[in-house]
Design a protein around this motif. Sequence first.
Motif, PDB file in Angstrom:
ATOM      1  N   UNK A 119      -5.423  13.081   1.727  1.00  0.00           N
ATOM      2  CA  UNK A 119      -5.039  13.567   0.406  1.00  0.00           C
ATOM      3  C   UNK A 119      -4.781  15.071   0.397  1.00  0.00           C
ATOM      4  N   UNK A 120      -5.463  15.808   1.279  1.00  0.00           N
ATOM      5  CA  UNK A 120      -5.295  17.266   1.319  1.00  0.00           C
ATOM      6  C   UNK A 120      -3.887  17.677   1.735  1.00  0.00           C
ATOM      7  N   UNK A 121      -3.128  16.775   2.332  1.00  0.00           N
ATOM      8  CA  UNK A 121      -1.775  17.112   2.803  1.00  0.00           C
ATOM      9  C   UNK A 121      -0.747  17.090   1.680  1.00  0.00           C
ATOM     10  N   UNK A 122      -1.123  16.545   0.531  1.00  0.00           N
ATOM     11  CA  UNK A 122      -0.224  16.570  -0.618  1.00  0.00           C
ATOM     12  C   UNK A 122       0.940  15.613  -0.539  1.00  0.00           C
ATOM     13  N   UNK A 123       0.832  14.600   0.276  1.00  0.00           N
ATOM     14  CA  UNK A 123       1.880  13.583   0.411  1.00  0.00           C
ATOM     15  C   UNK A 123       1.311  12.218   0.024  1.00  0.00           C
ATOM     16  N   UNK A 124       2.184  11.343  -0.445  1.00  0.00           N
ATOM     17  CA  UNK A 124       1.728   9.982  -0.708  1.00  0.00           C
ATOM     18  C   UNK A 124       1.511   9.257   0.617  1.00  0.00           C
ATOM     19  N   UNK A 125       0.787   8.161   0.552  1.00  0.00           N
ATOM     20  CA  UNK A 125       0.563   7.360   1.761  1.00  0.00           C
ATOM     21  C   UNK A 125       1.873   6.864   2.342  1.00  0.00           C
ATOM     22  N   UNK A 126       2.788   6.432   1.475  1.00  0.00           N
ATOM     23  CA  UNK A 126       4.079   5.939   1.964  1.00  0.00           C
ATOM     24  C   UNK A 126       4.870   7.051   2.638  1.00  0.00           C
ATOM     25  N   UNK A 127       4.823   8.260   2.066  1.00  0.00           N
ATOM     26  CA  UNK A 127       5.524   9.389   2.677  1.00  0.00           C
ATOM     27  C   UNK A 127       4.933   9.718   4.050  1.00  0.00           C
ATOM     28  N   UNK A 128       3.631   9.699   4.153  1.00  0.00           N
ATOM     29  CA  UNK A 128       2.976   9.977   5.440  1.00  0.00           C
ATOM     30  C   UNK A 128       3.357   8.942   6.485  1.00  0.00           C
ATOM     31  N   UNK A 152       5.432   9.916   9.933  1.00  0.00           N
ATOM     32  CA  UNK A 152       4.826   9.662  11.235  1.00  0.00           C
ATOM     33  C   UNK A 152       5.689   8.729  12.078  1.00  0.00           C
ATOM     34  N   UNK A 153       6.324   7.791  11.424  1.00  0.00           N
ATOM     35  CA  UNK A 153       7.245   6.898  12.131  1.00  0.00           C
ATOM     36  C   UNK A 153       8.482   7.673  12.588  1.00  0.00           C
ATOM     37  N   UNK A 154       9.081   8.442  11.682  1.00  0.00           N
ATOM     38  CA  UNK A 154      10.342   9.125  11.974  1.00  0.00           C
ATOM     39  C   UNK A 154      10.180  10.290  12.953  1.00  0.00           C
ATOM     40  N   UNK A 155       9.113  11.071  12.790  1.00  0.00           N
ATOM     41  CA  UNK A 155       8.996  12.318  13.560  1.00  0.00           C
ATOM     42  C   UNK A 155       7.995  12.261  14.711  1.00  0.00           C
ATOM     43  N   UNK A 156       7.029  11.337  14.618  1.00  0.00           N
ATOM     44  CA  UNK A 156       6.030  11.247  15.686  1.00  0.00           C
ATOM     45  C   UNK A 156       6.183   9.982  16.516  1.00  0.00           C
ATOM     46  N   UNK A 157       6.920   9.017  15.985  1.00  0.00           N
ATOM     47  CA  UNK A 157       7.045   7.750  16.698  1.00  0.00           C
ATOM     48  C   UNK A 157       5.725   6.993  16.755  1.00  0.00           C
ATOM     49  N   UNK A 158       4.937   7.113  15.676  1.00  0.00           N
ATOM     50  CA  UNK A 158       3.670   6.388  15.562  1.00  0.00           C
ATOM     51  C   UNK A 158       3.704   5.584  14.265  1.00  0.00           C
ATOM     52  N   UNK A 159       3.481   4.302  14.384  1.00  0.00           N
ATOM     53  CA  UNK A 159       3.549   3.416  13.224  1.00  0.00           C
ATOM     54  C   UNK A 159       2.140   3.088  12.764  1.00  0.00           C
ATOM     55  N   UNK A 160       1.811   3.516  11.541  1.00  0.00           N
ATOM     56  CA  UNK A 160       0.501   3.260  10.948  1.00  0.00           C
ATOM     57  C   UNK A 160       0.707   2.516   9.632  1.00  0.00           C
ATOM     58  N   UNK A 161      -0.403   2.106   8.994  1.00  0.00           N
ATOM     59  CA  UNK A 161      -0.320   1.416   7.708  1.00  0.00           C
ATOM     60  C   UNK A 161      -0.551   2.398   6.569  1.00  0.00           C
ATOM     61  N   UNK A 162       0.262   2.270   5.535  1.00  0.00           N
ATOM     62  CA  UNK A 162       0.103   3.071   4.333  1.00  0.00           C
ATOM     63  C   UNK A 162      -1.095   2.574   3.530  1.00  0.00           C
ATOM     64  N   UNK A 163      -1.882   3.521   3.011  1.00  0.00           N
ATOM     65  CA  UNK A 163      -3.075   3.142   2.257  1.00  0.00           C
ATOM     66  C   UNK A 163      -2.800   2.326   1.026  1.00  0.00           C
ATOM     67  N   UNK A 164      -1.617   2.476   0.436  1.00  0.00           N
ATOM     68  CA  UNK A 164      -1.332   1.752  -0.799  1.00  0.00           C
ATOM     69  C   UNK A 164      -1.077   0.268  -0.570  1.00  0.00           C
ATOM     70  N   UNK A 165      -0.964  -0.154   0.682  1.00  0.00           N
ATOM     71  CA  UNK A 165      -0.927  -1.592   0.961  1.00  0.00           C
ATOM     72  C   UNK A 165      -2.199  -2.276   0.473  1.00  0.00           C
ATOM     73  N   UNK A 166      -3.269  -1.504   0.359  1.00  0.00           N
ATOM     74  CA  UNK A 166      -4.600  -2.056   0.105  1.00  0.00           C
ATOM     75  C   UNK A 166      -5.069  -1.801  -1.322  1.00  0.00           C
ATOM     76  N   UNK A 167      -4.100  -1.532  -2.201  1.00  0.00           N
ATOM     77  CA  UNK A 167      -4.395  -1.297  -3.598  1.00  0.00           C
ATOM     78  C   UNK A 167      -4.245   0.167  -3.963  1.00  0.00           C
ATOM     79  N   UNK A 168      -4.214   0.435  -5.255  1.00  0.00           N
ATOM     80  CA  UNK A 168      -4.021   1.799  -5.742  1.00  0.00           C
ATOM     81  C   UNK A 168      -5.113   2.737  -5.234  1.00  0.00           C
TER      82      UNK A 168
END
Length: 388
Positions: A328-337, A341-357
């Motif tokens: 949260x300190x990064x100021x980006x939404x989970x989807x944006x993060x 990370x996928x586009x610039x780091x080539x690392x695929x993670x799960x967005x927190x909003x998949x698991x509810x608000x």
Amino acid sequence: MNFDFDTPVNRRGTNSYKWDSDHVGDDVLPMWVADMDFRTAPAIIDALRTRVEHGVFGYVTVPESYYDAVISWFARRHGWEIKRDWIQYTSGVVPAVSAIIKAMTRHGDKVVTMTPVYNCFFSSIKNNGCQVLECDLVYQDSTYVIDYDKLDHCLSQDDVKLLLLCNPHNPACRVWTRDELLRVGELCIAHGVTVVSDEIHCELVMNGNKFTPFASISQELQDITITCNSPSKSFNTAGLQIANIICNNGEIQAKIDRAINDNEVCDVNPFGVEALIAAYNYGEPWLTELCQYIESNYLLVKTFIEENLPSIGVTKLEGTYLVWLDCKSLGKTSDELTRVLDDRAGVLVNSGTMYGAAGEGFIRLNIACPRSQVTEALHRMMPVLKSL
């Protein structure tokens, strides 16, 4: 160690959902889908090899040795005495949860779940015509606790029929204590709510924590509980599709059996049966070392982030192999993060909003892979996250 968790296994080109999905490029490290990049226990591989060599893969009956393995495992590891006629097999925990909701609710009923929580809970509830009632967990001191007043309020509402419990909790990394579960159970008894306990991660426990089957706490709680479990997460056999529903109430069992047949998830394949028997009878040494390895991976992640990305919080990992990062300190939404990370780091993670608000601002990282892969993912992620 007696087992090799360090050597990478090439999963590309095996029709792996995690590695071979269309959006997973050749240069992407997939640290998302909750399966492991380790070979399963040798005892399971040997059992499956024997079954393959037979060469005939017709319809299968489930033998008594299957039930014996389930009963012995839970008595031996968790002190939970299960009877043979409490066990209903099916093809997976998600189909089991869906069938149970269908069996135990009517259209428009409410199902309570404590969020953030496994994303398929939401679809299983909604697909059966029910309403999701989210009871947010409280995030404090790098972990989650239950807001019992809020849970009490949710359970007291009209048309609440079920509490869908995640024990251990994905993605909150919690292994609920006996006392916590008892308080939850007392509230459910007070409001006449049945508990559906998804315990698929029950063997993936570390850092000195102890898993407690919800139904094992007391006879009263056993009488209101439907438990779903499987060796699939712990032994990396999800593709073999085997799970069990455990319930001591014959009337409820009959309803669930009808729903399982209505949903056509009443048949299982011979490999799932053989894998479960081998896992529960012979897989314990492998599982012990697996949990030690995952715990070491977690400590690597925690130390690396504390030293290089101190503004990101690392949730305490009590169970599962899924690290929950507070960004949260990064100021980006989970989807944006997730996208960056996928586009610039080539690392695929799960967005927190998949698991509810309640998951907004978090991302989920799967560390059930060789340590070299965890290290590479962290080094890819660091400069991107630092730049935000």
